[in-house]
Design a protein around this motif. Structure first.
Motif, mmCIF file in Angstrom:
data_model
loop_
_atom_site.group_PDB
_atom_site.id
_atom_site.type_symbol
_atom_site.label_atom_id
_atom_site.label_comp_id
_atom_site.label_asym_id
_atom_site.label_seq_id
_atom_site.Cartn_x
_atom_site.Cartn_y
_atom_site.Cartn_z
ATOM 1 N N ARG A 69 0.838 -1.202 0.000
ATOM 2 C CA ARG A 69 0.000 0.000 0.000
ATOM 3 C C ARG A 69 0.872 1.251 0.000
ATOM 4 O O ARG A 69 0.591 2.232 -0.688
ATOM 5 C CB ARG A 69 -0.907 -0.016 1.234
ATOM 6 N N TYR A 70 1.917 1.225 0.812
ATOM 7 C CA TYR A 70 2.899 2.304 0.828
ATOM 8 C C TYR A 70 4.235 1.730 0.381
ATOM 9 O O TYR A 70 4.668 0.693 0.876
ATOM 10 C CB TYR A 70 3.042 2.906 2.232
ATOM 11 N N SER A 71 4.879 2.389 -0.526
ATOM 12 C CA SER A 71 6.148 1.937 -1.076
ATOM 13 C C SER A 71 6.903 3.167 -1.576
ATOM 14 O O SER A 71 6.361 4.281 -1.577
ATOM 15 C CB SER A 71 5.903 0.963 -2.237
ATOM 16 N N PRO A 72 8.139 2.995 -2.008
ATOM 17 C CA PRO A 72 8.863 4.149 -2.548
ATOM 18 C C PRO A 72 8.185 4.801 -3.744
ATOM 19 O O PRO A 72 8.442 5.978 -4.042
ATOM 20 C CB PRO A 72 10.225 3.542 -2.936
ATOM 21 N N SER A 73 7.307 4.076 -4.419
ATOM 22 C CA SER A 73 6.623 4.652 -5.577
ATOM 23 C C SER A 73 5.323 5.354 -5.208
ATOM 24 O O SER A 73 4.679 5.966 -6.065
ATOM 25 C CB SER A 73 6.315 3.547 -6.599
ATOM 26 N N TYR A 74 4.943 5.277 -3.951
ATOM 27 C CA TYR A 74 3.703 5.932 -3.504
ATOM 28 C C TYR A 74 3.836 7.446 -3.612
ATOM 29 O O TYR A 74 4.851 8.022 -3.209
ATOM 30 C CB TYR A 74 3.407 5.529 -2.063
ATOM 31 N N ARG A 75 2.811 8.079 -4.155
ATOM 32 C CA ARG A 75 2.811 9.534 -4.304
ATOM 33 C C ARG A 75 1.846 10.151 -3.298
ATOM 34 O O ARG A 75 0.626 10.033 -3.440
ATOM 35 C CB ARG A 75 2.375 9.933 -5.713
ATOM 36 N N PRO A 76 2.328 10.803 -2.270
ATOM 37 C CA PRO A 76 1.415 11.446 -1.317
ATOM 38 C C PRO A 76 0.710 12.623 -1.974
ATOM 39 O O PRO A 76 1.237 13.231 -2.925
ATOM 40 C CB PRO A 76 2.343 11.919 -0.198
ATOM 41 N N PRO A 77 -0.489 12.953 -1.502
ATOM 42 C CA PRO A 77 -1.225 14.073 -2.097
ATOM 43 C C PRO A 77 -0.465 15.396 -1.957
ATOM 44 O O PRO A 77 0.136 15.665 -0.922
ATOM 45 C CB PRO A 77 -2.521 14.114 -1.286
ATOM 46 N N GLU A 78 -0.495 16.182 -3.012
ATOM 47 C CA GLU A 78 0.060 17.536 -2.991
ATOM 48 C C GLU A 78 -1.029 18.460 -3.504
ATOM 49 O O GLU A 78 -1.127 18.727 -4.700
ATOM 50 C CB GLU A 78 1.329 17.611 -3.839
ATOM 51 N N GLU B 125 -3.736 9.233 5.035
ATOM 52 C CA GLU B 125 -3.041 7.971 5.289
ATOM 53 C C GLU B 125 -3.326 7.417 6.680
ATOM 54 O O GLU B 125 -2.837 6.346 7.037
ATOM 55 C CB GLU B 125 -1.531 8.169 5.124
ATOM 56 N N LEU B 126 -4.113 8.116 7.471
ATOM 57 C CA LEU B 126 -4.315 7.706 8.859
ATOM 58 C C LEU B 126 -4.984 6.344 8.990
ATOM 59 O O LEU B 126 -4.624 5.543 9.848
ATOM 60 C CB LEU B 126 -5.154 8.745 9.601
ATOM 61 N N CYS B 127 -5.995 6.074 8.169
ATOM 62 C CA CYS B 127 -6.736 4.824 8.311
ATOM 63 C C CYS B 127 -5.797 3.643 8.094
ATOM 64 O O CYS B 127 -5.041 3.597 7.133
ATOM 65 C CB CYS B 127 -7.893 4.752 7.320
ATOM 66 N N ASN B 128 -5.869 2.689 9.004
ATOM 67 C CA ASN B 128 -4.990 1.534 8.931
ATOM 68 C C ASN B 128 -5.715 0.263 8.531
ATOM 69 O O ASN B 128 -5.099 -0.801 8.437
ATOM 70 C CB ASN B 128 -4.295 1.331 10.276
ATOM 71 N N LEU C 247 -10.754 5.130 -0.249
ATOM 72 C CA LEU C 247 -10.964 5.865 -1.504
ATOM 73 C C LEU C 247 -10.181 7.174 -1.495
ATOM 74 O O LEU C 247 -9.577 7.550 -2.508
ATOM 75 C CB LEU C 247 -12.455 6.131 -1.716
ATOM 76 N N PHE C 248 -10.199 7.867 -0.369
ATOM 77 C CA PHE C 248 -9.418 9.097 -0.268
ATOM 78 C C PHE C 248 -7.959 8.826 -0.619
ATOM 79 O O PHE C 248 -7.365 9.524 -1.445
ATOM 80 C CB PHE C 248 -9.492 9.660 1.162
ATOM 81 N N ARG C 249 -7.372 7.808 0.028
ATOM 82 C CA ARG C 249 -5.948 7.551 -0.161
ATOM 83 C C ARG C 249 -5.652 7.149 -1.601
ATOM 84 O O ARG C 249 -4.723 7.665 -2.226
ATOM 85 C CB ARG C 249 -5.496 6.450 0.796
ATOM 86 N N GLN C 250 -6.431 6.208 -2.120
ATOM 87 C CA GLN C 250 -6.152 5.712 -3.470
ATOM 88 C C GLN C 250 -6.333 6.796 -4.522
ATOM 89 O O GLN C 250 -5.529 6.916 -5.451
ATOM 90 C CB GLN C 250 -7.065 4.525 -3.771
ATOM 91 N N LEU C 251 -7.372 7.587 -4.381
ATOM 92 C CA LEU C 251 -7.655 8.601 -5.405
ATOM 93 C C LEU C 251 -6.694 9.777 -5.327
ATOM 94 O O LEU C 251 -6.164 10.236 -6.341
ATOM 95 C CB LEU C 251 -9.103 9.069 -5.276
ATOM 96 N N PHE C 252 -6.451 10.254 -4.127
ATOM 97 C CA PHE C 252 -5.582 11.420 -4.013
ATOM 98 C C PHE C 252 -4.123 11.072 -4.277
ATOM 99 O O PHE C 252 -3.366 11.894 -4.776
ATOM 100 C CB PHE C 252 -5.745 12.082 -2.643
#
Length: 964
Positions: free
Chosen positions: A527-536, A554-557, A592-597
Motif C-alpha cells: 500500500r505504501y512503497s517508494p513509488s507511492y505519491r502522497p497528495p500535494e 493515510e491515517l486509516c490503517n 478511496l481518499f488515499r487511493q484517489l488522491f
C-alpha cells in the motif's frame, strides 16, 4: 455501476469504486481486484466458483477484512461473505453448539449465546466486527487462548464448497466413515485418499519439523501436525477430521459455507491483576510465573502503546489503572465460581512478583465495568499502533511469532539483539500467556532502504523462530507477508508437502492463490512503497494535528473498528451500521481518499465515486474518537466538498441548509404565516422538488418572538438586581436554531445564569460555521470565523467563559477553528477554545459549590454525537445530577438526523433506519411520562418524528430545578 453476471443469481460488481473498496484490508497490501461479489447462500458460492473455473479467475473469500498478512487481498474475484451470509442458523443450548453462516460476527454470536450462559471462546481484539468465516480461515485465538485455545478446538463441522464447486461436510470420522469417504468418486474422495496417503508417508518428518507441541498457537503452513495426532495415524488419537486442517488454511483449500461450533459455559466471576514493570524482560519472567496459576489470560502492553493512549480521545479514560510511567504492563485475568478464591489467587501472584523483584505495583481490579475498560484499552492496541503516523508505522511482517512460554524471556532478548543490529525499535504486546507476542518493528515502507532492512530482518527473525522451534504465525496467518519465510521455519523438506496439499485440494489454483504457498515477494503490492505519491493539494483546513492533508488521508490503517454493528455500542459508523456496505464505513471512505488522491492528486476533488461514498457520511465525528487512528472523516468530507464546489458550484439545496442564517430573518418576520405555509402539502411538495426536503418531514416551527428580541426588550424590572449585576460576566452564544426556533431554551439558560450570580452578555453572533462546514462550504465557514473570532477573542482575553447551547456549534470553536484559522489567528483561536464551554460543562462546574434545591425526577439522556466524540456525556450527567436529578445515559448511538441530513429526501430512509438501530427502541421502552433530555437541536426533532416523544434541553431542566 458496471456489473456482470456470474450466473442467474450472482452479480459481479466491476465498477472502479467497488474494486477500490476491496483492494485493501488491515494489512500492508493493496491489490485491485477484477470484481467483487456478495453471495447470499451456498448456491451462490458454488456458482461463483464454477464461474471462476470456467474463466480461470482466482477467488478470495473475505469477511470483515481485518487480516494483517494480506490474506483477503487478491487480483481476481473478492467474495464478501459478510454482507449477506450472516445468519445464526440455530443455537442448541442443551448440546452447547451453534450453527452459523460464515458472515456471523463473533460478538453477535456471543450476544445470542449469552441468553443461555454460553459463549464462543476465541476472543480476538477485533470481535466487534471479525466474522466466523475469517476466524476459521486464520484459526483465530485472541486474548483468552490459554483458556480457550484456538478456533480449531471449537469447530465441530465445516460445510464447505470445494474448488470444483462441489459441496462437502468435514467433521470427525470413524475409521469406517473415513474408508467410505476414501471410496468416493469425486474431488472429496480424492482429497481424503491423498491426504491420508500424505500423512501416512510423512508423519515422522512432519512432527520433527513442525513447531514444538507445547506451542498452543501455531499457524505456520498447513496444520499437518494436527492430522498426525489423529486416528488412524496415532493409536488412541482424535477421530480423523479435515475441518482442523481447514482452520488456518486462509481460504486456500475450500470456502466455508457454514460451520457448527462448540460453545462453552461462561464463568460467573472474573478478576484482573495488572502488574507493572520497568522492563519487558521482567514482564516476560512474570509471565512464566503467572501461567503456573491457571489464568484465563495474560496480556502484555508496552510503553509505546500506553503512550499512544494518552492522546486518544476514546482510550485515555481507560488508563485509570496505570501507576506512573511503566515500561510494560501485564493484564492477568482469573475466572471462576468463587470471587474470594479469585482475589486470593490474584493477591498471591502479586505478592510473588514483588518477592521476586519483578513488579512492586500490581493493582487488583474487581469491578466488571472497570475490567471491561481495561480490556477495551488492550483491544485498541493494534489500531493505536497502526495510527502512529508515517514515522511510527509498524508493518506486520513479523508480529505474530510464538514460542514456548518458558522460552519467552530469552527469545525476547534475542529479538532485541536483532533490533539493535538494525538500529530499529519495536512494539511488544499481546498474548504472553501462550508465548505469542506481537513484535512490530518500526519500518517506513516508503523508503527503499527500509524495505530492504525489513526483508533482512524477516529472514533473521524466521531463523530465530526456528532456533526455538516456534511458529512464525501464532494466529494472524502466513498470508502474503510470512509465506516467503515458511521454509526457513519448517525446513525445505516441508515445502513440497505444503504445495502438495494445495494441489490436492485446489488443482486449478483458484482459491486465494499466493497465500501460504507460491507467494509473491513480501514487498510486492505494498500500500505504501517508494513509488507511492502522497497528495500535494491546496486545502482550506490547515490539518495541523495530522501535520498535513497527506498524512490525514493515510491515517486509516484498515483495522475496521468502523464496521462494528450498533449492538456493539458506540456511534461509529452510523451509516455503515444501517447499510452494512463497505463504502459507507469510515474505512471504505478513507481507502478511496488515499487511493484517489495518491494517484490523481487535485483531480480527486472531482471524483464522483468519492462523492458518492461520502454521501451518507453524517459528519457525526464519532470516528474522531472511536477510530483508534482518530480519522476525522467529517473534516475530510468537508475538505473534499469544498474542492468539489470550487469546480462545480454550490447547489440550491446546499445553500438552503448551509446558509440558513440568511433566510431565517425573513421567515421570522411573519412566523405564523411561515409556519402555516410550511405545513401545506403543496408547499412541502415544492420544497421536495426544488430543495430536496423530504415531504414526510415537518420543518421546525418559527417562534413568535425570537430570543434576541426577548433579550433586548426586557425591561429593567424584569432583570435580576444586585446579585447578577455584581456577578462574574459570561458570554452566552445564541445559535440560529435557539434564536428562531427554541428561544425558551435560551431564556432558561439566562434564568439559570443570572440566578447563580452571573451577568449575561449575548453577542450578535448566531453562526460559528457549523452549517457551512456540514455542507462542505469551508471557505464560507472561514469567513464566519474571520468575523466572529475577533469578537470572541475580546471576551476570552477578559477571562469571560464563552457558553454555547448547541453542542456542535460551540465545539466548533474547540475543534475546527483550530485548523481553519490562519497561522496568525491561531493564538487567538486557542485562547477562545480554552474559554469555550458547553452549557452543561458550565453548569456542572458552577453547581459544584452552588447547588440549588433538587428534584426527585429521573432524566434519560441521549447524548449528542459531537459532544460524545469530543468531550463525552459526562458533563450533561454531572450538570443534571448537580441540579438534583437522577440520571441515566441511554446507550444510544447517532439519532440519524445529523443537522440537515435527515431532512433531505435522499437521506430520509437511512436517517430513520439509523434511528431504529438503538435510539427509537430505547425510547419506546421508557415510561410514558419519562423525562428525556437531548442537548442537540436535530436530536430532539428526530426523537419527535421517530417516536412522537418530546425531548428537552438540559437548560430547561436546570432552570426548572431552580423553582422546585
Amino acid at each position: 455501476m458496471d456489473t456482470k453476471t456470474a450466473s442467474e443469481q450472482v452479480t459481479l460488481y466491476t465498477d472502479e469504486q467497488t474494486r477500490r473498496l476491496y483492494a485493501t484490508d488491515a494489512s500492508s497490501y493493496q491489490e485491485l481486484p477484477e470484481a467483487v461479489a456478495y453471495p447470499k447462500n451456498t448456491q451462490d458460492i458454488i456458482d461463483l466458483i464454477q464461474y471462476a473455473r470456467a474463466n480461470n479467475t482466482p477467488v478470495t473469500a473475505r469477511g470483515a477484512g481485518t487480516s494483517l498478512a494480506g490474506q483477503t487481498t487478491g487480483n481476481g474475484i473478492i467474495m464478501d461473505i459478510g454482507r449477506k451470509m450472516n445468519r445464526i442458523v440455530n443455537i442448541d443450548a442443551r448440546k452447547q453448539t451453534a450453527h452459523v453462516q460464515p458472515g456471523v460476527i463473533r460478538d453477535t454470536l456471543n450476544r445470542e449465546a449469552a441468553a443461555h450462559s454460553l459463549l464462543f471462546g476465541p476472543d480476538t481484539a477485533t470481535t466487534s466486527r471479525c466474522m466466523i468465516g475469517g476466524m476459521i480461515g486464520n484459526n483465530s485465538c485472541g486474548l483468552f487462548s490459554i483458556k480457550h485455545k484456538t478456533t480449531r478446538e471449537h469447530v465441530l463441522e465445516i460445510d464447505a464448497v470445494l474448488s470444483d464447486g462441489s459441496r462437502a461436510t468435514f467433521k470427525p470420522l470413524s475409521e469406517e466413515e473415513l474408508q467410505q469417504k476414501m471410496e468416493l468418486d469425486s474431488l472429496e474422495g480424492d482429497i481424503y485418499r491423498q491426504m491420508v496417503s500424505l500423512i501416512r508417508d510423512h508423519k515422522e518428518k512432519i512432527l520433527a519439523n513442525y513447531p514444538h507441541p507445547e506451542v498452543i498457537r501455531r499457524n505456520t503452513g498447513y496444520a499437518l501436525d494436527r492430522l498426525c495426532e489423529m486416528e488412524p495415524f496415532t493409536e488412541g488419537g482424535r477421530p480423523f477430521n479435515l475441518a482442523e486442517l481447514l482452520c488456518g488454511s486462509e481460504g486456500t483449500l475450500a470456502v466455508t459455507a457454514s460451520a457448527k461450533l462448540n460453545l462453552v459455559q461462561r464463568d460467573p466471576h472474573s478478576i484482573l491483576l495488572t502488574p507493572q514493570f520497568s522492563s519487558i524482560r521482567a514482564a516476560m519472567e512474570a509471565t512464566v510465573e503467572a501461567v503456573k496459576m491457571d489464568p484465563a489470560a495474560v496480556e502484555l502492553i508496552d510503553d509505546i502503546i500506553l503512550d499512544a493512549t494518552k492522546n486518544n480521545i476514546e482510550q485515555k479514560k481507560n488508563r485509570f489503572f496505570l501507576e506512573g510511567e511503566p515500561k510494560a504492563v501485564l493484564i492477568i485475568q482469573f475466572d471462576g465460581d468463587d470471587p474470594n478464591q479469585l482475589r486470593a489467587k490474584a493477591q498471591e501472584l502479586g505478592d510473588r512478583l514483588k518477592t521476586l523483584g519483578l513488579s512492586s505495583s500490581s493493582p487488583v481490579i474487581t469491578d466488571p465495568e472497570k475490567i471491561d475498560r481495561v480490556w477495551e484499552l488492550r483491544k485498541a492496541g493494534l489500531g493505536l499502533l497502526m495510527g502512529l503516523g508515517a514515522e511510527g508505522r509498524t508493518p506486520t511482517f513479523c508480529e505474530d511469532t510464538a514460542v514456548r512460554v518458558p522460552d519467552l524471556p530469552d527469545y525476547v532478548d534475542d529479538f532485541q539483539r536483532i533490533l539493535d543490529k538494525h538500529d530499529s525499535k519495536c512494539v511488544f504486546y499481546a498474548h504472553a500467556s501462550v508465548g505469542e507476542l506481537h513484535l512490530r518493528p518500526v519500518i517506513n515502507l516508503k523508503k527503499e532502504k527500509e524495505i530492504e532492512k525489513m526483508k533482512v530482518m524477516a529472514g533473521e527473525i524466521a531463523d530465530l523462530v526456528r532456533k526455538y522451534r516456534g511458529s512464525l504465525s501464532g494466529e494472524h496467518g502466513d498470508g502474503r507477508t510470512r509465506a516467503p519465510y515458511i521454509e526457513k521455519v519448517l525446513g525445505s523438506e516441508m515445502m513440497p508437502l505444503l504445495k502438495q496439499v494445495k494441489q490436492i485440494w485446489d488443482p486449478q489454483n483458484l482459491l486465494n492463490p499466493g497465500k501460504i504457498v507460491d507467494p509473491k515477494p513480501m514487498e510486492a503490492d505494498l500500500r505504501y512503497s517508494p513509488s507511492y505519491r502522497p497528495p500535494e493539494v491546496n486545502t482550506t483546513f490547515n490539518w495541523r494535528r495530522e501535520e498535513g492533508f497527506a498524512d490525514a488521508v493515510e491515517l486509516c490503517n484498515g483495522a475496521g473498528v468502523c464496521r462494528k454493528l450498533a449492538d456493539s455500542g458506540g456511534t461509529m459508523c452510523p451509516s455503515y451500521m444501517a447499510t452494512k456496505r463497505e463504502k459507507d464505513s469510515t474505512r471504505g471512505r478513507a481507502n478511496l481518499f488515499r487511493q484517489l488522491f495518491s494517484g490523481r492528486q487535485a483531480e480527486a476533488f472531482q471524483s464522483e465515486e468519492l462523492r458518492d461514498a461520502l454521501d451518507l457520511c453524517l459528519s457525526c465525528k464519532a470516528c474522531k474518537s472511536e477510530c483508534p487512528a482518530n480519522v476525522d472523516m467529517a473534516r475530510m468530507k468537508a475538505e473534499f466538498m469544498q474542492g468539489w464546489h470550487e469546480e462545480n458550484g454550490i447547489s440550491l439545496h446546499e445553500r438552503f441548509f448551509g446558509q440558513a442564517g440568511t433566510l431565517y430573518p425573513l421567515a421570522s418576520l411573519f412566523p405564523k404565516l411561515s409556519n402555516w405555509m410550511l405545513k401545506q402539502p403543496v408547499v412541502k411538495e415544492l420544497l421536495q422538488q426544488w430543495i430536496g426536503i423530504d415531504k414526510r418531514r415537518d420543518l421546525p416551527a418559527f417562534a413568535t418572538e425570537t430570543f434576541m428580541d426577548w433579550f433586548s426588550n426586557r425591561s429593567n424590572t424584569n432583570r435580576p438586581t444586585s446579585n447578577a449585576e455584581a456577578g462574574r460576566s459570561v458570554v452566552l452564544l445564541i445559535d440560529i436554531f435557539t434564536n428562531y426556533h427554541d428561544p425558551d431554551i435560551g431564556k432558561a439558560a439566562v434564568q439559570f445564569l443570572e440566578a447563580t450570580g452571573h451577568r449575561v452578555i449575548v453577542p450578535e453572533i448566531h453562526e460559528l460555521g457549523r452549517p457551512q462546514l456540514s455542507k462542505g462550504m469551508v471557505d464560507h465557514a472561514k469567513q464566519v470565523l474571520d468575523q466572529s473570532l475577533p469578537v470572541l477573542t475580546n471576551y476570552a482575553e477578559q477571562g469571560y467563559p464563552i457558553i454555547g447551547l448547541e453542542p456542535s456549534e460551540l465545539l466548533t470553536l474547540r475543534d475546527e477553528y483550530l485548523d481553519l484559522c490562519d497561522d496568525d489567528q491561531l493564538p487567538a483561536a486557542q485562547q477562545v477554545a480554552e474559554q469555550s464551554v458547553t452549557f452543561e460543562e458550565f453548569v456542572a462546574s458552577t453547581l459544584q459549590t452552588n447547588s440549588p434545591p433538587g428534584t426527585s425526577n429521573k432524566v434519560y439522556i441521549h447524548g449528542h454525537c459531537h459532544a460524545k466524540a469530543l468531550i463525552g456525556n459526562t458533563a450533561v450527567e454531572d450538570a443534571l445530577q448537580a441540579a438534583g436529578y437522577e440520571t441515566e445515559i441511554l446507550q444510544t448511538g447517532c439519532c440519524g438526523m445529523a443537522g440537515s441530513f435527515g431532512y433531505e429526501e435522499n437521506h430520509y430512509e437511512v436517517s430513520m433506519d439509523i434511528g431504529e438501530l438503538t435510539l427509537f427502541p430505547a425510547l419506546r421502552k421508557l415510561p410514558d411520562d419519562a423525562l428525556i433530555c437531548a442537548p442537540g437541536f436535530s436530536c430532539r426533532h428526530q426523537i419527535n418524528d421517530g417516536v412522537d416523544r418530546k425531548a428537552v434541553h438540559p437548560a430547561e431542566l436546570v432552570a426548572k430545578s431552580l423553582t422546585t
